[in-house]
Design a protein around this motif. Structure first.
Motif, PDB file in Angstrom:
ATOM      1  N   GLY A 199     -45.299  46.893  22.324  1.00  0.00           N
ATOM      2  CA  GLY A 199     -45.412  47.293  23.712  1.00  0.00           C
ATOM      3  C   GLY A 199     -46.850  47.373  24.140  1.00  0.00           C
ATOM      4  N   GLY A 200     -47.057  47.808  25.386  1.00  0.00           N
ATOM      5  CA  GLY A 200     -48.416  47.932  25.890  1.00  0.00           C
ATOM      6  C   GLY A 200     -48.436  48.250  27.370  1.00  0.00           C
ATOM      7  N   ASP A 227     -54.345  39.563  22.544  1.00  0.00           N
ATOM      8  CA  ASP A 227     -55.573  39.795  23.289  1.00  0.00           C
ATOM      9  C   ASP A 227     -56.759  39.709  22.339  1.00  0.00           C
ATOM     10  OD1 ASP A 227     -54.060  40.248  25.581  1.00  0.00           O
ATOM     11  OD2 ASP A 227     -54.101  42.432  25.364  1.00  0.00           O
ATOM     12  N   ARG A 287     -43.068  40.715  28.457  1.00  0.00           N
ATOM     13  CA  ARG A 287     -44.324  39.996  28.226  1.00  0.00           C
ATOM     14  C   ARG A 287     -44.994  40.491  26.943  1.00  0.00           C
ATOM     15  NH1 ARG A 287     -48.855  41.823  28.767  1.00  0.00           N
ATOM     16  NH2 ARG A 287     -48.248  43.430  30.265  1.00  0.00           N
ATOM     17  N   GLU A 288     -45.067  41.820  26.782  1.00  0.00           N
ATOM     18  CA  GLU A 288     -45.690  42.381  25.583  1.00  0.00           C
ATOM     19  C   GLU A 288     -44.937  41.964  24.317  1.00  0.00           C
ATOM     20  OE1 GLU A 288     -48.429  44.119  24.878  1.00  0.00           O
ATOM     21  OE2 GLU A 288     -49.170  44.350  26.920  1.00  0.00           O
ATOM     22  N   TRP A 342     -47.123  52.380  30.682  1.00  0.00           N
ATOM     23  CA  TRP A 342     -46.880  51.585  29.484  1.00  0.00           C
ATOM     24  C   TRP A 342     -45.394  51.260  29.388  1.00  0.00           C
ATOM     25  CZ3 TRP A 342     -49.488  56.195  26.738  1.00  0.00           C
ATOM     26  CH2 TRP A 342     -50.872  56.131  26.886  1.00  0.00           C
ATOM     27  N   GLU A 382     -56.917  42.429  19.673  1.00  0.00           N
ATOM     28  CA  GLU A 382     -55.682  42.760  18.959  1.00  0.00           C
ATOM     29  C   GLU A 382     -55.592  41.995  17.646  1.00  0.00           C
ATOM     30  OE1 GLU A 382     -52.131  43.926  22.004  1.00  0.00           O
ATOM     31  OE2 GLU A 382     -52.688  41.811  22.001  1.00  0.00           O
ATOM     32  N   ASN A 411     -42.578  49.759  26.231  1.00  0.00           N
ATOM     33  CA  ASN A 411     -42.370  49.321  24.846  1.00  0.00           C
ATOM     34  C   ASN A 411     -40.887  49.123  24.614  1.00  0.00           C
ATOM     35  OD1 ASN A 411     -41.282  51.910  24.219  1.00  0.00           O
ATOM     36  ND2 ASN A 411     -43.312  52.689  23.744  1.00  0.00           N
ATOM     37  N   GLU A 435     -45.845  38.310  23.635  1.00  0.00           N
ATOM     38  CA  GLU A 435     -47.224  38.158  23.174  1.00  0.00           C
ATOM     39  C   GLU A 435     -47.419  38.694  21.758  1.00  0.00           C
ATOM     40  OE1 GLU A 435     -49.325  38.654  27.590  1.00  0.00           O
ATOM     41  OE2 GLU A 435     -49.640  40.202  26.066  1.00  0.00           O
ATOM     42  N   GLU A 436     -46.881  39.884  21.492  1.00  0.00           N
ATOM     43  CA  GLU A 436     -47.141  40.546  20.204  1.00  0.00           C
ATOM     44  C   GLU A 436     -46.285  40.005  19.070  1.00  0.00           C
ATOM     45  OE1 GLU A 436     -46.976  44.816  20.518  1.00  0.00           O
ATOM     46  OE2 GLU A 436     -48.709  44.880  21.855  1.00  0.00           O
ATOM     47  N   GLU A 454     -48.966  45.431  33.505  1.00  0.00           N
ATOM     48  CA  GLU A 454     -50.018  44.843  34.340  1.00  0.00           C
ATOM     49  C   GLU A 454     -49.708  45.034  35.825  1.00  0.00           C
ATOM     50  OE1 GLU A 454     -52.703  43.506  33.007  1.00  0.00           O
ATOM     51  OE2 GLU A 454     -52.055  43.373  30.917  1.00  0.00           O
ATOM     52  N   GLY A 499     -43.148  43.852  32.118  1.00  0.00           N
ATOM     53  CA  GLY A 499     -44.256  44.185  31.234  1.00  0.00           C
ATOM     54  C   GLY A 499     -43.815  44.260  29.787  1.00  0.00           C
TER      55      GLY A 499
END
Length: 182
Positions: free
Chosen positions: A77-78, A139, A92-93, A46, A142, A48, A96-97, A81, A89
């Motif tokens: 966070g998350g 997602d 990107r998180e 993960w 989410e 974050n 997206e969030e 990939e 990552g």
């Protein structure tokens, strides 16, 4: 390794899923003692971030966490990939969030959620200079509310035990130390 390390003699997979995999290891301890069934949860790593906007507000996300049956206040966070490095990552998180991009990013901690039963790491970053560049891209499952807090407000949330996610508390404490706030 060290005189404390165990040797894995065999591994058997019990469950393989997209978010968690369970295996049973047969291990030998340094003194020769055999451990027949040591269960290990395999999770993806993960990433974050403690994410500060241009006006020095910390972005937090509020979302439902089914396993604990709580609405949790967290840092964004998350999952990292396949093919991503931890920073990619995390970026990107964040995008997206929250819809924010950051120009100044620094790795501040690498921790394990529970190294006795799980094998994954969490990479926590301090991201500064955030600018909103797009809407959220969540997602399917989410539902996230983005909130902004001042540094004193986040310190009070920590003091009042209002942030339940242990890995996120850890990241916040590292960030606050890095920022000279603790």
């Amino acid at each position: 390794m060290s005189e404390l390390s165990w040797k894995t003699l065999s591994s058997t997979y019990i469950h393989k899923g997209p978010w968690a995999t369970l295996r049973s290891d047969k291990c030998e301890m340094p003194d020769g003692t055999i451990v027949d069934d040591y269960y290990v949860l395999e999770y993806p790593n993960w990433a974050n971030a403690v994410a500060l906007t241009e006006d020095n507000k910390i972005l937090m996300v509020r979302q439902y966490r089914h396993a604990a049956n709580i609405v949790s206040l967290e840092i964004p966070g998350g999952v990292i990939e396949n093919g991503e490095n931890p920073e990619e990552g995390m970026r990107r998180e964040l995008l997206e969030e929250t819809g924010y991009q950051f120009n100044d990013v620094e790795l501040i901690s690498t921790v394990y959620a529970n190294p006795s039963t799980a094998n994954n790491k969490t990479f926590c970053y301090l991201a500064k200079g955030g600018k909103k560049v797009q809407d959220q891209q969540l997602d399917e499952h989410e539902r996230i509310i983005v909130e902004e807090y001042t540094i004193p407000e986040v310190k009070q949330l920590l003091a009042d035990n209002k942030i339940a996610q242990a890995l996120h508390c850890t990241g916040l404490f590292y960030a606050l130390m890095k920022l000279g706030e603790l």
